[in-house]
Design a protein around this motif. Structure first.
Motif, mmCIF file in Angstrom:
data_model
loop_
_atom_site.group_PDB
_atom_site.id
_atom_site.type_symbol
_atom_site.label_atom_id
_atom_site.label_comp_id
_atom_site.label_asym_id
_atom_site.label_seq_id
_atom_site.Cartn_x
_atom_site.Cartn_y
_atom_site.Cartn_z
ATOM 1 N N VAL A 104 14.114 0.232 -12.328
ATOM 2 C CA VAL A 104 12.940 0.892 -11.763
ATOM 3 C C VAL A 104 12.387 0.008 -10.656
ATOM 4 N N PRO A 105 12.036 0.576 -9.500
ATOM 5 C CA PRO A 105 11.503 -0.244 -8.405
ATOM 6 C C PRO A 105 10.206 -0.951 -8.813
ATOM 7 N N THR A 106 10.142 -2.236 -8.547
ATOM 8 C CA THR A 106 8.928 -3.031 -8.791
ATOM 9 C C THR A 106 8.639 -3.859 -7.547
ATOM 10 N N LEU A 107 7.375 -4.006 -7.229
ATOM 11 C CA LEU A 107 6.966 -4.753 -6.043
ATOM 12 C C LEU A 107 7.045 -6.246 -6.333
ATOM 13 N N ARG A 108 7.889 -6.943 -5.585
ATOM 14 C CA ARG A 108 8.043 -8.384 -5.723
ATOM 15 C C ARG A 108 8.014 -9.003 -4.339
ATOM 16 N N GLY A 109 7.021 -9.808 -4.101
ATOM 17 C CA GLY A 109 6.896 -10.428 -2.789
ATOM 18 C C GLY A 109 6.499 -9.425 -1.735
ATOM 19 N N PHE A 110 7.351 -9.287 -0.717
ATOM 20 C CA PHE A 110 7.025 -8.424 0.414
ATOM 21 C C PHE A 110 7.723 -7.067 0.361
ATOM 22 N N ASN A 111 8.492 -6.816 -0.697
ATOM 23 C CA ASN A 111 9.205 -5.542 -0.756
ATOM 24 C C ASN A 111 9.504 -5.184 -2.208
ATOM 25 N N PHE A 112 10.009 -3.972 -2.407
ATOM 26 C CA PHE A 112 10.371 -3.511 -3.739
ATOM 27 C C PHE A 112 11.749 -4.043 -4.115
ATOM 28 N N GLN A 113 11.914 -4.345 -5.385
ATOM 29 C CA GLN A 113 13.193 -4.772 -5.926
ATOM 30 C C GLN A 113 13.605 -3.802 -7.030
ATOM 31 N N GLY A 114 14.914 -3.539 -7.127
ATOM 32 C CA GLY A 114 15.419 -2.626 -8.140
ATOM 33 C C GLY A 114 15.429 -1.190 -7.656
ATOM 34 N N GLY A 115 16.075 -0.336 -8.448
ATOM 35 C CA GLY A 115 16.165 1.067 -8.076
ATOM 36 C C GLY A 115 17.070 1.282 -6.873
ATOM 37 N N VAL A 116 16.935 2.411 -6.260
ATOM 38 C CA VAL A 116 17.703 2.768 -5.066
ATOM 39 C C VAL A 116 16.758 2.833 -3.884
ATOM 40 N N SER A 117 17.143 2.181 -2.809
ATOM 41 C CA SER A 117 16.315 2.153 -1.605
ATOM 42 C C SER A 117 16.995 2.944 -0.497
ATOM 43 N N GLN A 137 0.828 -1.206 0.000
ATOM 44 C CA GLN A 137 0.000 0.000 0.000
ATOM 45 C C GLN A 137 0.866 1.261 0.000
ATOM 46 N N ALA A 138 2.075 1.169 -0.555
ATOM 47 C CA ALA A 138 3.013 2.293 -0.531
ATOM 48 C C ALA A 138 2.441 3.502 -1.252
ATOM 49 N N TRP A 139 2.844 4.669 -0.775
ATOM 50 C CA TRP A 139 2.423 5.917 -1.419
ATOM 51 C C TRP A 139 3.264 6.147 -2.671
ATOM 52 N N ALA A 140 2.615 6.410 -3.779
ATOM 53 C CA ALA A 140 3.317 6.744 -5.019
ATOM 54 C C ALA A 140 3.556 8.254 -5.038
ATOM 55 N N VAL A 141 4.733 8.672 -4.603
ATOM 56 C CA VAL A 141 5.056 10.095 -4.543
ATOM 57 C C VAL A 141 5.035 10.697 -5.939
ATOM 58 N N MET A 142 5.600 9.974 -6.890
ATOM 59 C CA MET A 142 5.563 10.319 -8.313
ATOM 60 C C MET A 142 5.839 9.031 -9.073
ATOM 61 N N PRO A 143 5.670 9.014 -10.380
ATOM 62 C CA PRO A 143 5.881 7.761 -11.113
ATOM 63 C C PRO A 143 7.249 7.143 -10.815
ATOM 64 N N GLY A 144 7.234 5.911 -10.318
ATOM 65 C CA GLY A 144 8.462 5.198 -10.019
ATOM 66 C C GLY A 144 9.052 5.475 -8.658
ATOM 67 N N VAL A 145 8.465 6.383 -7.878
ATOM 68 C CA VAL A 145 8.980 6.734 -6.550
ATOM 69 C C VAL A 145 7.926 6.354 -5.517
ATOM 70 N N PHE A 146 8.308 5.518 -4.544
ATOM 71 C CA PHE A 146 7.361 4.990 -3.568
ATOM 72 C C PHE A 146 7.901 5.199 -2.153
ATOM 73 N N LEU A 147 6.983 5.528 -1.241
ATOM 74 C CA LEU A 147 7.314 5.737 0.164
ATOM 75 C C LEU A 147 6.472 4.801 1.002
ATOM 76 N N SER A 148 7.138 4.004 1.844
ATOM 77 C CA SER A 148 6.451 3.052 2.713
ATOM 78 C C SER A 148 7.224 2.953 4.019
ATOM 79 N N ASN A 149 6.773 2.042 4.893
ATOM 80 C CA ASN A 149 7.487 1.870 6.155
ATOM 81 C C ASN A 149 8.817 1.142 5.978
ATOM 82 N N ARG A 150 9.126 0.741 4.747
ATOM 83 C CA ARG A 150 10.439 0.173 4.439
ATOM 84 C C ARG A 150 11.415 1.232 3.926
ATOM 85 N N GLY A 151 10.927 2.462 3.792
ATOM 86 C CA GLY A 151 11.789 3.527 3.315
ATOM 87 C C GLY A 151 11.314 4.108 2.000
ATOM 88 N N LEU A 152 12.220 4.806 1.342
ATOM 89 C CA LEU A 152 11.938 5.476 0.075
ATOM 90 C C LEU A 152 12.696 4.763 -1.034
#
Length: 383
Positions: A234-247, A150-165
């Protein structure tokens, strides 16, 4: 006695005597501390040796800019912690300056609601402890965010959740470093040529635009000429967290947000006092020339307010850098955290504390040196 009294009444003589006495007290204090430490170390059968830095560290910590992994030397671990501290300090200084400027202008706004909101922000952050604010951002703000699904999409490809940015990133290649160096060199050249154009007078504005356009264009052309095909993720949701991009970890986000919000409250008042310190006659003269409010601020008020603002703002920058050491309270792996873990593994408390003291002292002196250079530049322009 009359001769001695006459000599003592000379300001230069008195100043030299008191400075000598103060220096002697400081040296005696340093020697006493050194002797005390040496005696305590000797009684415990220990020795002061920085050779432990070459040993292998068994601990692991999350994000770092130098690629440290468990099994690397303690020196690499300290460098990783130092890089994290520098990253927080530099980003914090830039963001705090921007936020403080916005807050100070809002505080001075004729809009009563906007001014009251800015006043509330400033008073709230200035009258609560920084450590409490860091815990608020970490526990109640960042950790309370929704999970990755349920991460917030700050802008296309940028997500903010309790796992970070998380955000997209390009893979680094040598051409980027070459282009960055070319940009710095071209910009410095453009600044020098702009000064020469301003000294000549005629056509200075047009030449300045052309010079800075070239400073932006040449590095881009150089990069396109030598760069390999760009690749990234580009970050993509896989399983329980995002994969790819910079975290970016929640601890980093919480630390940066807490430092910026806290320090901006103090800096905003510094900037506001500098703006109010400009004589009202200057503002009235600018208004009589037909300048809009924004033009008055940019061309008349701020250039004069900088003479008042820069010295106290230097203290705010130093405070922000030193306050970043509170990152240990929320688990961010900065230099202090690395030092604590190293002490628990090696028992080299004196050496680790000495490294911390020297690093923070060097950072403070270097920051003050740069700001003093800028302040001297302002004073030369004023003269």
């Amino acid at each position: 006695m009359n001769g001695l009294a006459a000599v003592w009444l000379r300001p230069g003589v008195r100043a030299a005597v008191w400075q000598t006495l103060a220096g002697a007290v400081v040296i005696a204090g340093v020697l006493w501390v050194a002797a005390n430490i040496s005696g305590n170390v000797a009684r415990r059968g220990l020795d002061i040796d920085f050779g432990f830095l070459a040993g292998r560290a068994s601990f692991e910590f999350g994000e770092n800019l130098v690629g440290y992994r468990a099994g690397d030397s303690f020196l690499v671990a300290f460098l990783a912690g130092l890089a994290n501290t520098l990253l927080v300090a530099m980003l914090g200084i830039m963001l705090t300056t921007i936020v403080a400027m916005i807050l100070s202008l809002a505080r001075l706004s004729p809009n009563r609601l906007l001014s009251r909101l800015a006043w509330g922000w400033i008073e709230a952050v200035r009258n609560t402890p920084l450590l409490l604010q860091l815990l608020f951002w970490h526990q109640l703000a960042i950790r309370a965010l929704p999970g990755p699904h349920q991460a917030w999409a700050v802008m296309p490809g940028v997500f903010l959740s309790n796992r970070g940015l998380v955000f997209p990133a390009l893979d680094w290649q040598p051409a980027m470093g070459v282009a960055l160096a070319a940009f710095v060199a071209c910009t410095a050249g453009a600044v020098l040529m702009r000064r020469a154009a301003l000294a000549r007078g005629a056509g200075a504005a047009l030449r300045t635009v052309v010079m800075f356009a070239l400073a932006l264009t040449l590095p881009v052309l150089l990069f396109l000429a030598i760069a390999e095909p760009l690749e990234g993720s580009v970050p993509t949701l896989r399983g329980f967290n995002f994969q790819g991009g910079v975290s970016v970890s929640p601890e980093f986000v919480a630390l940066l947000a807490g430092l910026v919000v806290y320090q901006a409250g103090f800096m905003a008042e510094t900037i506001r006092s500098g703006i109010l310190g400009v004589p009202k006659g200057q503002v009235e003269a600018a208004a009589s020339l037909g300048l809009a409010r924004g033009q008055q601020l940019r061309r008349v008020v701020l250039p004069q307010a900088l003479w008042i603002i820069v010295p106290p703002v230097t203290s705010q920058y130093l405070s922000l850098t030193k306050n970043s050491s509170l990152a240990v309270a929320i688990g961010y792996p900065d230099l202090v955290r690395v030092s604590q873990v190293t002490i628990s593994e090696t028992g080299r408390a004196v050496e680790c504390i000495t490294i911390l003291l020297l690093v923070y002292l060097s950072l403070s002196l270097f920051t003050a040196f740069l700001m003093n250079l800028y302040n001297r530049h302002l004073m030369r322009r004023r003269g």
